[in-house]
Write an enzyme that holds these catalytic residues in place. Sequence first.
Site, PDB file in Angstrom:
ATOM      1  N   LYS A  33       0.897  -1.165  -0.128  1.00 23.63           N
ATOM      2  CA  LYS A  33       0.022  -0.079  -0.121  1.00 23.63           C
ATOM      3  C   LYS A  33       0.771   1.327  -0.130  1.00 23.63           C
ATOM      4  CE  LYS A  33      -2.313   1.778   3.592  1.00 23.63           C
ATOM      5  NZ  LYS A  33      -2.206   3.385   3.290  1.00 23.63           N
ATOM      6  N   LYS A  62      -7.026   8.446  -0.672  1.00 24.97           N
ATOM      7  CA  LYS A  62      -8.078   8.775  -0.104  1.00 24.97           C
ATOM      8  C   LYS A  62      -8.828  10.156  -0.858  1.00 24.97           C
ATOM      9  CE  LYS A  62      -6.757   7.149   4.415  1.00 24.97           C
ATOM     10  NZ  LYS A  62      -5.377   6.754   4.074  1.00 24.97           N
ATOM     11  N   PRO A  67     -16.819  16.440  -7.418  1.00 24.17           N
ATOM     12  CA  PRO A  67     -16.882  15.206  -8.305  1.00 24.17           C
ATOM     13  C   PRO A  67     -16.032  15.192  -9.667  1.00 24.17           C
ATOM     14  CG  PRO A  67     -18.999  15.821  -7.535  1.00 24.17           C
ATOM     15  CD  PRO A  67     -18.056  16.823  -7.191  1.00 24.17           C
ATOM     16  N   ASN A  68     -15.970  16.184 -10.369  1.00 26.94           N
ATOM     17  CA  ASN A  68     -14.938  16.384 -11.505  1.00 26.94           C
ATOM     18  C   ASN A  68     -13.425  16.351 -11.130  1.00 26.94           C
ATOM     19  OD1 ASN A  68     -14.672  17.228 -14.190  1.00 26.94           O
ATOM     20  ND2 ASN A  68     -13.574  19.198 -13.243  1.00 26.94           N
TER      21      ASN A  68
END
Length: 230
Positions: A33, A62, A67-68
């Site tokens: 990770k 994270k 949204p865009n």
Amino acid sequence: MTNNPIYCAIDTSSIDKAVKIINEISPYVGGIKLGLEFFSSCGIEGVEKVAEHKLPLFLDFKLYDIPNTVKKSLKNILSYNPTYTTLHVSGGSRMLKECVDLKKELNSNTNLIGVTMLTSFDDDSINEIGISGTVNDNVNNLSVLALDCGMDGIVCSPMEIKKIKKTFGSKLKVIVPGIRNQTDNNDDQKRTLSAKKAIEFGADIIVVGRPITSAEAPGKAAEIFHQSIK
Ligand code: C5P
């Protein structure tokens, strides 16, 4: 591909240190990770260097933005073909759905994982930032939202695994950080459990960072974790 559920969080700012640790631990972990500390120092070149080890990758950035912005960043991330990548569920349904649609459009196999409540939070510290109720209630509500939006899984602390598995069964993969064996330091994690118990409770993937990376011998520490879940 491997069935080993241990992903080691390589939280370092040094590519040389990361490569050294990965070389030592690779026989004992199922994947690597990489998060913000590594990325903000080693960049995409660092990610490419780690990808050369051919271990499954979890790119844990994270994402949380409009949204865009999230969708366009996710498109870049998916081009590295990670097995897992993370978005904050609190970014809301529109952000999550646009990301799920993008994954479908690109025919990507990457698992989109929703961060519910950071494992460094407890009931007092979530109230401090204006979130009411308990960590447990919030994890549950955010998990419902993640599932409704078509996400593949969620991140939760060891304390929530049983409840999440009982409610959602195999519909949501459960990724669990905050793993500490008895002799480990808890660091800043407030809700911890041993690797063995986390797997018994139903975790699909466990994330182990400092107990391996800060150990005097990371390879030995990873081997002990691997043995403990066999
Ligand atoms: O060193 P430690 O084992 O505490 O590392 C845990 C890793 O899991 C860190 O990379 C941290 O960013 C990540 N993580 C977490 N809690 C979440 C999501 C991810 O601790 N809710």
